[in-house]
Design an enzyme around this catalytic site. Structure first.
Site, mmCIF file in Angstrom:
data_model
loop_
_atom_site.group_PDB
_atom_site.id
_atom_site.type_symbol
_atom_site.label_atom_id
_atom_site.label_comp_id
_atom_site.label_asym_id
_atom_site.label_seq_id
_atom_site.Cartn_x
_atom_site.Cartn_y
_atom_site.Cartn_z
ATOM 1 N N LYS A 172 0.856 -1.184 0.000
ATOM 2 C CA LYS A 172 0.000 0.000 0.000
ATOM 3 C C LYS A 172 0.886 1.226 0.000
ATOM 4 O O LYS A 172 1.958 1.234 0.624
ATOM 5 C CB LYS A 172 -0.903 0.024 1.249
ATOM 6 C CG LYS A 172 -1.678 1.323 1.447
ATOM 7 C CD LYS A 172 -2.407 1.351 2.782
ATOM 8 C CE LYS A 172 -3.033 2.723 3.039
ATOM 9 N NZ LYS A 172 -3.730 2.796 4.338
ATOM 10 N N GLU A 217 -8.647 12.093 12.864
ATOM 11 C CA GLU A 217 -7.869 10.928 13.280
ATOM 12 C C GLU A 217 -6.965 11.228 14.465
ATOM 13 O O GLU A 217 -6.021 12.015 14.362
ATOM 14 C CB GLU A 217 -7.026 10.402 12.114
ATOM 15 C CG GLU A 217 -6.329 9.098 12.415
ATOM 16 C CD GLU A 217 -6.002 8.302 11.165
ATOM 17 O OE1 GLU A 217 -5.453 7.209 11.301
ATOM 18 O OE2 GLU A 217 -6.302 8.773 10.053
#
Length: 410
Positions: A172, A217
């Site tokens: 990723k 976050e």
């Protein structure tokens, strides 16, 4: 690093409901969610760091600052006494410095209780600055336009990233693009901050050294030996109506592409925290978190510290997570440097605050823009790229993620 000894005094005050109106319009310092948090005014001490050891250097310097400080704090609660606001560059090679800023005055608000902390160099006089609410300055609107990586370039970067994943060079990689503009001279940055705070009340709205944003976050929160974090990875836009919205949330929750992206991010945080904790637990399955314009996949983590780490030690261990870099980390970082034609600065780095005891709260600097002293502004938005990613969809996702900043300044 030699640092100045500081004198710190905290005292309770009457409730101040408008923390943002206390701030300096050109150099605001803020950490706030749901109208609770910390507002900083002035600068008693500024520490700058750079390079590979920027976070560990900051942790060491902060311990020295705390050791030399004389603190009077009858409240002795989270957010009182000596503390610093901080923002750290994403990449070790960034030309953007990382900072810890100790304000002259800090006003805190939590659960209806309000306090003020005044900080000054030991041996000098306490700051005279009285607390005052300042009305917002004149309105302004600016356009943010494509920067070093325009839409076509971003699509190409995503395609290249997918090819590297297909070749098994990375699992990723998180790729970002930029928008640029200029704010008028003497413009009041509190206008943009106010729009972010009102529009995204469940996010951390922050302002540190020109870095302004609202992040969903939580990178890490350390409080008296306990730690918790919220990992977000996997995104879909909100539906046009209630039925569409439910379908969007279900599609995200059942998406194998978003599930894979999310799992990479969760595992990277677990791997980083395990050496520092005796207990570490996560929510069993990812859940969906609703923001005004997006759904995110989320996992909460909670643990107990076992090695005396401070919040600065923990962000040094955690950064960069797979949610903002990719995995494996080193290969993902190298690919980001290859495919992104700009310096991320503090975008996707840790932003937050640290107290004298090392406890603190840190978010990942997302949904943000960096405003330079001369007025230049750069906003960033990125996406996690995995094998099933589609360049057009990833471009659309960046547009959704730019929306908070574009609307706040536009």
């Amino acid at each position: 690093m030699n640092v100045q000894a500081l004198t710190v005094e905290t005292s309770p005050i009457a409730d101040i409901r408008q923390l943002i109106l206390l701030l300096d319009g050109r150099s605001p310092l803020l950490w706030m969610r749901r109208n609770q948090g910390l507002a900083g005014i002035g600068c008693a001490l500024r520490l700058e760091f750079s390079g590979t050891t920027r976070m560990t250097d900051a942790a060491a310097a902060w311990k020295q600052v705390a050791r030399l400080a004389t603190v009077t704090d009858p409240l002795a609660r989270t957010g009182t006494g000596l503390l610093a606001f901080g923002a750290f560059a994403f990449d070790e090679s960034s030309v953007q410095t990382s900072v810890l800023i100790v304000p002259e005055i800090i006003v805190g608000r939590e659960d209806g209780q309000c306090w003020v902390t005044r900080i000054w160099a030991t041996g000098q006089s306490a700051p005279e600055n009285p607390l005052a609410l300042h009305p917002l300055g004149d309105e302004y609107r600016i356009a943010l336009l494509p920067g070093a990586l325009p839409p076509d370039g971003f699509r190409a970067a995503v395609s290249s990233g997918i090819e590297h994943i297909r070749a098994q060079q990375v699992n990723k990689v998180v790729l970002a693009r930029d928008l640029v503009g200029r704010v008028p001279a003497e413009s009041d940055l509190r206008r943009a901050i106010t729009k972010l705070a009102l529009g995204y009340p469940d996010c951390w709205t922050y302002a540190v050294d020109g870095l302004i944003g609202s992040s969903p976050e939580t990178l890490i929160r350390a409080d008296h030996g306990s730690v918790n974090a919220r990992v977000l990875a996997g995104t879909i836009s909100r539906g046009a109506d209630a039925e569409d919205d439910r379908e969007a949330a279900l599609a995200l929750a059942t998406s194998s592409k978003d599930g894979d992206e999310h799992e990479f991010a969760v595992q990277s945080v677990l791997k980083s925290l395990r050496p520092h904790t005796s207990v570490l637990a996560t929510s069993e399955i990812p859940f969906t978190v609703k923001l005004p314009n997006l759904w995110h996949l989320a996992t909460d983590l909670e643990g107990t510290l076992s090695d005396g780490s401070t919040s600065l030690d923990l962000i040094a261990a955690l950064h960069p997570t797979a949610a903002v870099a990719g995995t494996p980390t080193d290969q993902a970082l190298n690919l980001i440097r290859e495919l992104e034609p700009f310096d991320r600065g503090r975008y996707a780095g840790p932003v937050g605050w640290v107290g004298a005891d090392g406890d603190g709260e840190w978010a990942i600097a997302l949904r943000c823009a960096q405003v330079a002293p001369e007025g230049g502004i750069t906003a960033y938005a990125g996406c996690g790229i995995v094998l099933d990613s589609d360049p057009e969809r990833e471009l659309a996702e960046t547009k959704m993620k730019f929306r908070p900043i574009v609307e706040a300044f536009g």
